[in-house]
Design a protein around this motif. Structure first.
Motif, PDB file in Angstrom:
ATOM      1  N   LEU A  39      -2.791  -7.796  -4.617  1.00  0.00           N
ATOM      2  CA  LEU A  39      -4.294  -7.884  -3.784  1.00  0.00           C
ATOM      3  C   LEU A  39      -5.716  -7.042  -4.565  1.00  0.00           C
ATOM      4  CD1 LEU A  39      -2.700  -8.554  -0.068  1.00  0.00           C
ATOM      5  CD2 LEU A  39      -3.640 -10.163  -2.390  1.00  0.00           C
ATOM      6  N   ILE A  40      -5.060  -6.633  -5.133  1.00  0.00           N
ATOM      7  CA  ILE A  40      -5.899  -5.340  -5.489  1.00  0.00           C
ATOM      8  C   ILE A  40      -5.347  -4.803  -6.905  1.00  0.00           C
ATOM      9  CG2 ILE A  40      -7.129  -4.732  -4.260  1.00  0.00           C
ATOM     10  CD1 ILE A  40      -5.954  -2.244  -3.499  1.00  0.00           C
ATOM     11  N   GLU A  41      -6.676  -3.944  -8.371  1.00  0.00           N
ATOM     12  CA  GLU A  41      -5.457  -3.297  -9.046  1.00  0.00           C
ATOM     13  C   GLU A  41      -5.887  -1.901  -9.046  1.00  0.00           C
ATOM     14  OE1 GLU A  41      -4.272  -4.455 -11.218  1.00  0.00           O
ATOM     15  OE2 GLU A  41      -5.271  -6.749 -11.193  1.00  0.00           O
ATOM     16  N   ALA A  42      -5.331  -0.616  -9.191  1.00  0.00           N
ATOM     17  CA  ALA A  42      -5.166   0.368  -9.097  1.00  0.00           C
ATOM     18  C   ALA A  42      -6.511   0.865  -9.512  1.00  0.00           C
ATOM     19  CB  ALA A  42      -4.610   1.090 -10.197  1.00  0.00           C
ATOM     20  N   GLN A  43      -7.345   0.498  -9.893  1.00  0.00           N
ATOM     21  CA  GLN A  43      -9.397   1.056  -9.859  1.00  0.00           C
ATOM     22  C   GLN A  43      -9.914   0.996  -8.999  1.00  0.00           C
ATOM     23  OE1 GLN A  43     -10.035  -1.484 -13.610  1.00  0.00           O
ATOM     24  NE2 GLN A  43     -11.806  -1.874 -13.204  1.00  0.00           N
ATOM     25  N   ASP A  44      -8.987  -0.319  -7.938  1.00  0.00           N
ATOM     26  CA  ASP A  44      -9.740  -0.709  -7.316  1.00  0.00           C
ATOM     27  C   ASP A  44      -9.319   0.315  -5.318  1.00  0.00           C
ATOM     28  OD1 ASP A  44     -10.905  -3.372  -8.094  1.00  0.00           O
ATOM     29  OD2 ASP A  44      -9.029  -4.324  -7.756  1.00  0.00           O
ATOM     30  N   LYS A  45      -8.167   0.989  -5.452  1.00  0.00           N
ATOM     31  CA  LYS A  45      -7.603   2.347  -4.784  1.00  0.00           C
ATOM     32  C   LYS A  45      -9.035   2.243  -3.770  1.00  0.00           C
ATOM     33  CE  LYS A  45      -4.268   4.563  -2.675  1.00  0.00           C
ATOM     34  NZ  LYS A  45      -3.213   5.525  -3.066  1.00  0.00           N
ATOM     35  N   ILE A  46      -8.871   3.287  -4.520  1.00  0.00           N
ATOM     36  CA  ILE A  46     -10.365   4.419  -3.660  1.00  0.00           C
ATOM     37  C   ILE A  46     -11.581   3.200  -2.987  1.00  0.00           C
ATOM     38  CG2 ILE A  46     -12.125   5.455  -4.128  1.00  0.00           C
ATOM     39  CD1 ILE A  46     -10.967   7.187  -6.347  1.00  0.00           C
ATOM     40  N   TRP A  47     -11.769   1.917  -3.441  1.00  0.00           N
ATOM     41  CA  TRP A  47     -13.087   1.352  -2.911  1.00  0.00           C
ATOM     42  C   TRP A  47     -12.124   0.288  -1.814  1.00  0.00           C
ATOM     43  CZ3 TRP A  47     -12.066  -3.900  -1.832  1.00  0.00           C
ATOM     44  CH2 TRP A  47     -13.183  -4.196  -1.770  1.00  0.00           C
ATOM     45  N   ALA A  48     -11.161   0.303  -1.867  1.00  0.00           N
ATOM     46  CA  ALA A  48     -10.482  -0.430  -0.446  1.00  0.00           C
ATOM     47  C   ALA A  48     -10.448   0.747   0.364  1.00  0.00           C
ATOM     48  CB  ALA A  48      -9.304  -1.164  -1.559  1.00  0.00           C
ATOM     49  N   VAL A  49     -10.085   1.987  -0.002  1.00  0.00           N
ATOM     50  CA  VAL A  49      -9.873   2.719   1.034  1.00  0.00           C
ATOM     51  C   VAL A  49     -10.412   2.694   1.766  1.00  0.00           C
ATOM     52  CG1 VAL A  49      -9.179   5.654   1.572  1.00  0.00           C
ATOM     53  CG2 VAL A  49      -7.712   3.576  -0.024  1.00  0.00           C
ATOM     54  N   ASN A  50     -12.290   3.153   0.650  1.00  0.00           N
ATOM     55  CA  ASN A  50     -13.362   3.553   1.903  1.00  0.00           C
ATOM     56  C   ASN A  50     -13.763   1.788   2.383  1.00  0.00           C
ATOM     57  OD1 ASN A  50     -13.661   6.037   0.422  1.00  0.00           O
ATOM     58  ND2 ASN A  50     -14.763   5.313  -1.133  1.00  0.00           N
TER      59      ASN A  50
ATOM     60  N   TYR B  98      -4.418   8.519   8.482  1.00  0.00           N
ATOM     61  CA  TYR B  98      -4.296   8.545   6.854  1.00  0.00           C
ATOM     62  C   TYR B  98      -3.649   7.454   5.732  1.00  0.00           C
ATOM     63  CZ  TYR B  98      -8.353  11.032   8.612  1.00  0.00           C
ATOM     64  OH  TYR B  98     -10.045  11.684   9.173  1.00  0.00           O
ATOM     65  N   GLN B  99      -2.467   8.383   6.835  1.00  0.00           N
ATOM     66  CA  GLN B  99      -0.911   7.752   5.689  1.00  0.00           C
ATOM     67  C   GLN B  99      -1.421   6.389   6.167  1.00  0.00           C
ATOM     68  OE1 GLN B  99       1.404  10.551   7.842  1.00  0.00           O
ATOM     69  NE2 GLN B  99       2.416  11.125   5.766  1.00  0.00           N
ATOM     70  N   HIS B 100      -0.846   5.381   7.238  1.00  0.00           N
ATOM     71  CA  HIS B 100      -0.951   3.724   7.303  1.00  0.00           C
ATOM     72  C   HIS B 100      -2.020   3.153   6.599  1.00  0.00           C
ATOM     73  CE1 HIS B 100       1.539   5.267  10.330  1.00  0.00           C
ATOM     74  NE2 HIS B 100       0.866   5.469  11.339  1.00  0.00           N
ATOM     75  N   ILE B 101      -2.892   4.450   6.455  1.00  0.00           N
ATOM     76  CA  ILE B 101      -4.246   3.985   5.113  1.00  0.00           C
ATOM     77  C   ILE B 101      -3.812   3.718   3.886  1.00  0.00           C
ATOM     78  CG2 ILE B 101      -6.279   3.956   4.314  1.00  0.00           C
ATOM     79  CD1 ILE B 101      -7.941   4.905   6.891  1.00  0.00           C
ATOM     80  N   ASP B 102      -3.269   4.466   3.467  1.00  0.00           N
ATOM     81  CA  ASP B 102      -2.301   4.450   2.212  1.00  0.00           C
ATOM     82  C   ASP B 102      -1.874   3.836   2.246  1.00  0.00           C
ATOM     83  OD1 ASP B 102      -4.432   5.998   1.569  1.00  0.00           O
ATOM     84  OD2 ASP B 102      -3.171   8.165   1.995  1.00  0.00           O
ATOM     85  N   ARG B 103      -0.696   3.426   3.651  1.00  0.00           N
ATOM     86  CA  ARG B 103       0.557   2.206   3.011  1.00  0.00           C
ATOM     87  C   ARG B 103      -0.388   0.597   2.978  1.00  0.00           C
ATOM     88  NH1 ARG B 103       3.863   2.138   7.259  1.00  0.00           N
ATOM     89  NH2 ARG B 103       5.485   1.798   6.138  1.00  0.00           N
ATOM     90  N   LEU B 104      -0.886   0.287   4.161  1.00  0.00           N
ATOM     91  CA  LEU B 104      -1.330  -0.374   3.681  1.00  0.00           C
ATOM     92  C   LEU B 104      -2.532  -0.671   1.917  1.00  0.00           C
ATOM     93  CD1 LEU B 104      -2.331  -3.284   5.097  1.00  0.00           C
ATOM     94  CD2 LEU B 104      -4.525  -2.300   5.582  1.00  0.00           C
ATOM     95  N   ALA B 105      -2.734   0.337   2.183  1.00  0.00           N
ATOM     96  CA  ALA B 105      -3.389  -0.342  -0.001  1.00  0.00           C
ATOM     97  C   ALA B 105      -2.297  -0.688  -0.333  1.00  0.00           C
ATOM     98  CB  ALA B 105      -4.231   1.319   0.077  1.00  0.00           C
ATOM     99  N   ALA B 106      -0.838   1.160  -0.554  1.00  0.00           N
ATOM    100  CA  ALA B 106      -0.143   0.713  -1.340  1.00  0.00           C
ATOM    101  C   ALA B 106       0.508  -1.319  -0.925  1.00  0.00           C
ATOM    102  CB  ALA B 106       0.884   1.732  -1.301  1.00  0.00           C
ATOM    103  N   TYR B 107       0.997  -1.260   0.001  1.00  0.00           N
ATOM    104  CA  TYR B 107       1.098  -2.699   0.269  1.00  0.00           C
ATOM    105  C   TYR B 107       0.593  -3.484  -0.306  1.00  0.00           C
ATOM    106  CZ  TYR B 107       1.802  -7.744   2.391  1.00  0.00           C
ATOM    107  OH  TYR B 107       1.437  -8.792   2.316  1.00  0.00           O
ATOM    108  N   ALA B 108      -1.098  -4.016  -0.727  1.00  0.00           N
ATOM    109  CA  ALA B 108      -1.870  -4.806  -1.637  1.00  0.00           C
ATOM    110  C   ALA B 108      -1.550  -4.619  -2.844  1.00  0.00           C
ATOM    111  CB  ALA B 108      -3.738  -4.492  -0.744  1.00  0.00           C
ATOM    112  N   LEU B 109      -1.668  -2.959  -3.541  1.00  0.00           N
ATOM    113  CA  LEU B 109      -1.737  -2.483  -4.694  1.00  0.00           C
ATOM    114  C   LEU B 109      -0.343  -3.408  -4.979  1.00  0.00           C
ATOM    115  CD1 LEU B 109      -2.158   0.906  -5.012  1.00  0.00           C
ATOM    116  CD2 LEU B 109      -2.972  -1.027  -6.672  1.00  0.00           C
ATOM    117  N   ALA B 110       1.290  -3.449  -4.181  1.00  0.00           N
ATOM    118  CA  ALA B 110       2.405  -4.017  -4.442  1.00  0.00           C
ATOM    119  C   ALA B 110       2.727  -5.289  -5.248  1.00  0.00           C
ATOM    120  CB  ALA B 110       3.483  -3.188  -3.452  1.00  0.00           C
ATOM    121  N   HIS B 111       2.097  -6.316  -4.180  1.00  0.00           N
ATOM    122  CA  HIS B 111       1.530  -7.580  -3.949  1.00  0.00           C
ATOM    123  C   HIS B 111       0.088  -8.380  -4.692  1.00  0.00           C
ATOM    124  CE1 HIS B 111       4.184  -8.656  -1.292  1.00  0.00           C
ATOM    125  NE2 HIS B 111       4.462  -7.689  -0.837  1.00  0.00           N
TER     126      HIS B 111
END
Length: 501
Positions: A19-30, A4-17
């Protein structure tokens, strides 16, 4: 660290670049949970953002391999899997094209390509971690500073992958690696995954024929890109080629673009699909000066010159319309030109030998075309090509001299890294006998003997000397590929062709 931490790190990477917006995060994690076949999830809170996509993806792939989701655990299977993960963060092609168009109109061509290139890297389509493994250096020679690259980026095929590829039923879709149908394709053991590939659609000549811009997954130079035809048709150099190249640099004036020749031996590795290579980089050939200026009578407004370069290059400057017509005129003259005294034969029966490697760029408000004269004839002495690297330098370079090499960037095989390291110690020891006996090194033995006569090798200077001499060997390869040699006789023969123009 949990999955789960690795998934969150990948999502954090996508946000930093972005590639997604903050409101996309839950959807992306799913989406990631579904790919990883997880039905539970515990948010990690604040995590450290990875510096690269590879850093974020590697531990997830390690976990997936341990769970049997990547099987067998090979580089090819990992590539298929991590590309599926990154597809979660990739915008739809229509969105990418719309964003490119808006940036182009509001901020200019460079802003549009900057964003497109950033996303290709961030999505791990351009595998920057592997590209970084390439050994690169500048090598001065009489023609300028050549770029030398030992290609370490493309991984070798695992025997398990080779076996798996044989089991894949061939569908004929996509027809080749350059077809537009690769965009979003999931791939298999015999075909790379392309879910994170995006294409920018261009109608170069406003004739309805679509061309598509993408970046190379293993870039050899800055913003190394590919422009591919929407049709699966063979390479063909014609007036349309020149018109398309010039139209491209009119649209993206900060890029150069060139085409491989359309014949075997002097062409590129893929001749079955019409395509060009472009990018934002100045090669040594672009910087090479004009050596002999001349006039083409039919095109008085076009400036023409022979370039001081190891290969045989005609440089044209002028307007977009004039250059396309003048280049076509040169091509038609060259297609049918023979000069047996200089080894130039246009046809063997009905088989053509003469063609051109063209490169286009902008020079302020004017346009520039470099036309590199090519001939793919073979004979008993040079069965791999008369105007091809000759056997004495095959220990360094034996592959085709394609577009990238023509411009002054050597792409050399990965084997050279280990070979030069082993050779260095024997050169320092002056142990020629050991070089001849070593199965890996014996192909370098005559070259090593020559180097020992030329230099005194020490632990401090050996690497620099070998890099210098590899660069000189590449310059020699370009001279071999030149249809007119840089000798008084060669220059005289070149002048005979110029007179025909």
């Amino acid at each position: 660290m949990s999955i789960y931490q690795h998934i969150d790190r990948l999502a954090a990477y996508a946000l930093a670049h972005q590639l997604i917006e903050a409101q996309d995060k839950i959807w992306a994690v799913n989406q990631l949970l579904a790919i990883l076949q997880l039905t539970d999830y515990t948010p990690s809170g604040k995590v450290k953002t990875p510096k690269s996509a590879a850093e974020a993806l590697t531990p997830i792939c390690d976990w997936a391999a341990a769970q049997g989701l990547i099987n067998p655990d090979t580089i090819t299977q990992r590539d298929l899997f991590d590309t599926k993960l990154m597809n979660v963060f990739a915008a739809r092609p229509s969105e990418v094209n719309a964003e490119f168009a808006v940036l182009y109109q509001t901020q200019g061509p460079q802003a549009a390509t900057d964003k497109f290139y950033h996303d290709a890297r961030a999505l791990n389509y351009i595998r920057t971690d592997r590209v970084a493994k390439n050994v690169v250096w500048k090598s001065p020679c009489e023609y300028g500073e050549l770029d030398i690259t030992i290609n370490m980026s493309k991984p070798e095929k695992d025997p398990k992958d080779i076996a798996a590829a044989l089991q894949v039923q061939k569908s004929g879709y996509p027809q080749c690696l350059l077809c537009k149908e690769n965009e979003g394709y999931g791939g298999n053991a015999a075909h790379p995954a392309r879910q994170n590939l995006r294409l920018i659609e261009l109608d170069l000549l406003k004739d309805g024929q679509k061309w598509y811009l993408q970046y190379s997954p293993y870039v050899y130079y800055n913003e190394h890109s590919i422009l591919l035809s929407g049709r699966h048709e063979p390479m063909k150099i014609s007036k349309k080629t020149f018109e398309r190249l010039l139209a491209f640099v009119n649209i993206l004036p900060h890029y150069f673009i060139g085409s491989n020749a359309d014949l075997p031996i002097v062409g590129g590795s893929i001749l079955t699909h019409d395509h060009f290579q472009a990018g934002r980089y100045s090669f040594a050939m672009e910087k090479a000066p004009a050596e002999t200026k001349f006039k083409i009578k039919k095109f008085p407004k076009v400036k023409a010159a022979v370039v001081r370069w190891p290969m045989s290059v005609i440089r044209l400057n002028g307007t977009q319309k004039d250059l396309a017509a003048a280049a076509d005129y040169v091509l038609k003259k060259w297609r049918n030109y023979s000069d047996p005294q200089a080894g130039i034969v246009a046809f063997t029966q009905a088989t053509p030998h003469n063609t051109i490697t063209p490169i286009a760029r902008r020079r302020g408000k004017t346009f520039e075309l470099d036309l590199v004269l090519r001939n793919n004839r073979t004979d008993d002495t040079f069965p791999q090509g008369i105007f091809h690297p000759h056997p004495e330098i095959h220990h360094i370079k034996r592959e085709n001299i394609g577009l990238i090499e023509v411009m002054g960037l050597a792409v050399l095989p990965a084997r050279l890294t280990a070979e030069m390291k082993a050779l260095a110690s024997l050169l320092i020891a002056k142990n020629v006998k050991a070089i001849y006996k070593d199965e890996m090194l014996q192909k370098h033995a005559p070259w090593a003997e020559m180097l020992l006569q030329k230099y005194r090798f020490t632990a401090k200077n050996t690497t620099a000397i070998l890099k210098k001499e590899i660069g000189l060997a590449f310059a020699t390869a370009l001279e071999h590929a030149g249809v007119y040699k840089r000798t008084p006789e060669g220059k005289e023969a070149f002048a005979r062709f110029i007179k025909k123009l």
